[in-house]
Design a protein around this motif. Structure first.
Motif, PDB file in Angstrom:
ATOM      1  N   LEU A 169      -3.809   4.931  -1.712  1.00  0.00           N
ATOM      2  CA  LEU A 169      -4.737   5.809  -1.004  1.00  0.00           C
ATOM      3  C   LEU A 169      -4.237   7.239  -1.116  1.00  0.00           C
ATOM      4  O   LEU A 169      -3.139   7.562  -0.664  1.00  0.00           O
ATOM      5  N   LEU A 207      -8.517   2.930   5.051  1.00  0.00           N
ATOM      6  CA  LEU A 207      -7.509   2.008   4.544  1.00  0.00           C
ATOM      7  C   LEU A 207      -7.939   0.550   4.721  1.00  0.00           C
ATOM      8  O   LEU A 207      -7.777  -0.272   3.819  1.00  0.00           O
ATOM      9  N   ALA A 246       2.367  -0.296   4.715  1.00  0.00           N
ATOM     10  CA  ALA A 246       2.126   0.879   3.880  1.00  0.00           C
ATOM     11  C   ALA A 246       3.334   1.805   3.925  1.00  0.00           C
ATOM     12  O   ALA A 246       4.010   1.919   4.942  1.00  0.00           O
ATOM     13  N   THR A 253       0.832  -1.199   0.000  1.00  0.00           N
ATOM     14  CA  THR A 253       0.000   0.000   0.000  1.00  0.00           C
ATOM     15  C   THR A 253       0.867   1.250   0.000  1.00  0.00           C
ATOM     16  O   THR A 253       1.874   1.310   0.706  1.00  0.00           O
ATOM     17  N   ILE A 272       0.510   5.484   0.492  1.00  0.00           N
ATOM     18  CA  ILE A 272      -0.325   6.609   0.928  1.00  0.00           C
ATOM     19  C   ILE A 272       0.273   7.867   0.315  1.00  0.00           C
ATOM     20  O   ILE A 272       1.457   8.161   0.520  1.00  0.00           O
TER      21      ILE A 272
END
Length: 144
Positions: free
Chosen positions: A91, A138, A59, A20, A22
């Protein structure tokens, strides 16, 4: 993640565990910069750091992506990020409605912290409250 040589080395060694990314995004107008602008950017950075700390090791948090012109350029860059990333989940986090609206596509996940700005009568939500909402966002992203 602080983007230092040590942190990048740790990331490189554990890259397979990170699925992931961000990406904080902020539209910065160079004319008319105000203290409030930097408060919002600082809050955005703090919320993103809080979210990343909740999912440490899964992440990676990129530095704030400053967008100087909303519109087609934003769409192109967003498309490039989604097409070139090796991350399974992306994200975007912003503190501005216009950026949030420009980023929303059916396959794009956006957490807009401006949704949590208080009215004049309400008390401002804490960093932890907003961060927890981002963490929940998330988790929903991962369940899809």
């Amino acid at each position: 993640m602080k983007w230092s040589a040590d942190e990048i080395e740790k990331y490189e060694n554990a890259r397979t565990y990170f699925d992931t990314v961000i990406i904080p995004v902020y539209h910065l107008q160079l004319e008319g910069l105000r203290v409030e602008t930097f408060r919002k950017v600082h809050r955005l950075e703090n919320v993103c750091t809080y979210i990343e700390n909740q999912v440490k090791g899964r992440a990676v948090l990129l530095p704030v992506w400053y967008q100087y012109t909303p519109g087609p350029d934003l769409q192109t860059v967003k498309s490039d990020i989604l097409n070139q990333t090796t991350f399974s989940h992306v994200l975007f986090v912003t503190a501005q409605k216009e950026i949030s609206n420009a980023l929303r596509w059916e396959d794009v996940h956006v957490f807009d912290i401006s949704d949590h700005d208080p009215s004049e009568k309400e008390q401002e939500p804490s960093l932890i409250e907003i961060g927890n909402r981002g963490y929940e966002c998330l988790i929903k992203l991962w369940k899809k």
